[in-house]
Design an enzyme around this catalytic site. Structure first.
Site, PDB file in Angstrom:
ATOM      1  N   ASP A  70       0.814  -1.212   0.000  1.00  0.00           N
ATOM      2  CA  ASP A  70       0.000   0.000   0.000  1.00  0.00           C
ATOM      3  C   ASP A  70       0.851   1.267   0.000  1.00  0.00           C
ATOM      4  OD1 ASP A  70       0.944  -0.436   2.585  1.00  0.00           O
ATOM      5  OD2 ASP A  70      -1.014  -0.822   3.430  1.00  0.00           O
ATOM      6  N   ASP A 139      -7.165  -3.060  14.306  1.00  0.00           N
ATOM      7  CA  ASP A 139      -8.544  -3.456  13.975  1.00  0.00           C
ATOM      8  C   ASP A 139      -8.575  -4.604  12.951  1.00  0.00           C
ATOM      9  OD1 ASP A 139      -7.706  -2.238  11.663  1.00  0.00           O
ATOM     10  OD2 ASP A 139      -9.232  -0.673  11.653  1.00  0.00           O
ATOM     11  N   HIS A 141      -6.987  -4.793  10.075  1.00  0.00           N
ATOM     12  CA  HIS A 141      -6.874  -4.505   8.640  1.00  0.00           C
ATOM     13  C   HIS A 141      -5.603  -5.106   8.054  1.00  0.00           C
ATOM     14  CE1 HIS A 141      -4.956  -0.508   9.960  1.00  0.00           C
ATOM     15  NE2 HIS A 141      -4.014  -1.036   9.193  1.00  0.00           N
ATOM     16  N   GLU A 146      -9.680  -1.843   5.501  1.00  0.00           N
ATOM     17  CA  GLU A 146     -10.280  -1.596   6.805  1.00  0.00           C
ATOM     18  C   GLU A 146     -11.486  -2.514   7.011  1.00  0.00           C
ATOM     19  OE1 GLU A 146      -8.689   0.146   8.790  1.00  0.00           O
ATOM     20  OE2 GLU A 146      -8.190   2.165   8.114  1.00  0.00           O
TER      21      GLU A 146
HETATM   22  C1  GLP Z   1      -0.494   0.306   8.461  1.00  0.00           C
HETATM   23  C2  GLP Z   1      -0.273  -0.463   7.164  1.00  0.00           C
HETATM   24  C3  GLP Z   1      -0.493  -1.936   7.337  1.00  0.00           C
HETATM   25  C4  GLP Z   1       0.254  -2.435   8.552  1.00  0.00           C
HETATM   26  C5  GLP Z   1      -0.315  -1.738   9.769  1.00  0.00           C
HETATM   27  C6  GLP Z   1       0.262  -2.234  11.073  1.00  0.00           C
HETATM   28  O1  GLP Z   1      -1.798   0.727   8.650  1.00  0.00           O
HETATM   29  N1  GLP Z   1      -1.117   0.008   6.119  1.00  0.00           N
HETATM   30  O2  GLP Z   1      -0.079  -2.619   6.167  1.00  0.00           O
HETATM   31  O3  GLP Z   1       0.149  -3.823   8.648  1.00  0.00           O
HETATM   32  O4  GLP Z   1      -0.054  -0.357   9.627  1.00  0.00           O
HETATM   33  O5  GLP Z   1       1.429  -1.591  11.405  1.00  0.00           O
HETATM   34  P1  GLP Z   1       2.372  -1.982  12.605  1.00  0.00           P
HETATM   35  O6  GLP Z   1       3.157  -3.141  12.148  1.00  0.00           O
HETATM   36  O7  GLP Z   1       3.213  -0.765  12.815  1.00  0.00           O
HETATM   37  O8  GLP Z   1       1.502  -2.280  13.769  1.00  0.00           O
END
Ligand code: GLP
Length: 262
Positions: A70, A139, A141, A146
């Site tokens: 993303d 959450d 995602h 989402e």
């Molecule tokens: C963002 C990204 C996700 C990622 C998530 C969790 O929202 N778009 O792809 O998995 O964060 O991040 P973290 O690993 O910092 O908890």
């Protein structure tokens, strides 16, 4: 589904990096090995381990093509919170991957939907993703899919929830308003079409998401639960993230993984 429980974050990252390295080494075909990649704090330790293995000559990324999950809409590459910047800073600048093998959605594309369609086509042109590494949000995602995103979704523009903007605000001076309201993201269907999926889940704040991924029903409320329908999904997690698993589930996965190692 396999759930590999490791003592802590470092061990989880080592396990995942070893797994990915073995897959890259085992790939003997002429076509490149296609690796899907995430951003976030979860994969940082994996990237460090893979870069170490690359420096030590254990693996090379010369025949690896990557597709990132993303990118924020409206952030240029040079912005220090763009995922392009994150990936180069944390990974690509430290390995021997040719620049042309790196694919990241362009958050500044004039026509974002066309950019997403191009991305899907490019993934397909390589015969799909061999292994998609991912993390998940609090959450649940996956990428920026989402809650209530279709579980068959393809790459497209996504609205970020207030919850996600609050969580990601830590990278934007603790101001959720500064977090872009939209992003380009691969779909849940894009991820589950991959031959293998490996998801990292670490820490106390992911306990609900891990339980929903493994024990809850398949539901668009927890988009990560789509992994249950994948034929080769692995969750690598740490002890901290296991807080909401039932004792039975926790023991089952520890037991079965022990057996696999014998
Ligand atoms: C963002 C990204 C996700 C990622 C998530 C969790 O929202 N778009 O792809 O998995 O964060 O991040 P973290 O690993 O910092 O908890």
């Amino acid at each position: 589904m396999r759930v590999v429980i490791q003592d802590n974050y470092e061990k989880m990252c080592q396990w995942a990096a070893n797994y990915i390295a073995e897959k890259i080494k085992a790939h003997k075909e002429d076509r490149p090995f296609v690796l899907g990649l995430p951003t976030g704090s979860s994969p940082i330790g994996v990237y460090k381990e893979l870069a170490k293995k690359n420096k030590a000559g254990e693996i090379t990324f010369k025949n690896v093509v990557t597709f990132n999950m993303d990118e924020y809409l409206g952030l240029p590459r040079e912005h220090d919170q763009s995922y392009w910047y994150f990936m180069h800073d944390n990974f690509f600048d430290h390995i021997d991957i040719p620049a042309e093998n790196v694919n990241i959605l362009n958050g500044m594309a004039e026509d974002p939907e066309a950019e997403c369609a191009r991305y899907e086509e490019k993934i397909a042109s390589y015969g799909g993703v061999d292994l998609f590494l991912g993390g998940i949000g609090v959450d649940g995602h996956l990428a920026f899919n989402e809650p209530f995103t279709s579980l068959t979704s393809r790459t497209g523009v996504r609205d970020l929830t207030t919850d996600t903007r609050i969580v990601n605000g830590r990278f934007f001076g603790n101001d959720p308003e500064k977090v872009p309201a939209q992003a380009l993201s691969v779909g849940i269907g894009t991820v589950t079409d991959s031959k293998e999926v490996l998801i990292l889940i670490s820490g106390h704040n992911k306990t609900r998401a891990l339980a929903a991924s493994v024990e809850g029903g398949v539901s668009q409320k927890w988009t990560c639960s789509a992994l249950q329908l994948h034929k080769a999904a692995i969750i690598a997690c740490d002890e901290e993230a296991c807080g909401e698993l039932t004792v039975d589930t926790y023991k089952y996965f520890l037991d079965i993984e022990k057996k696999e190692r014998l």
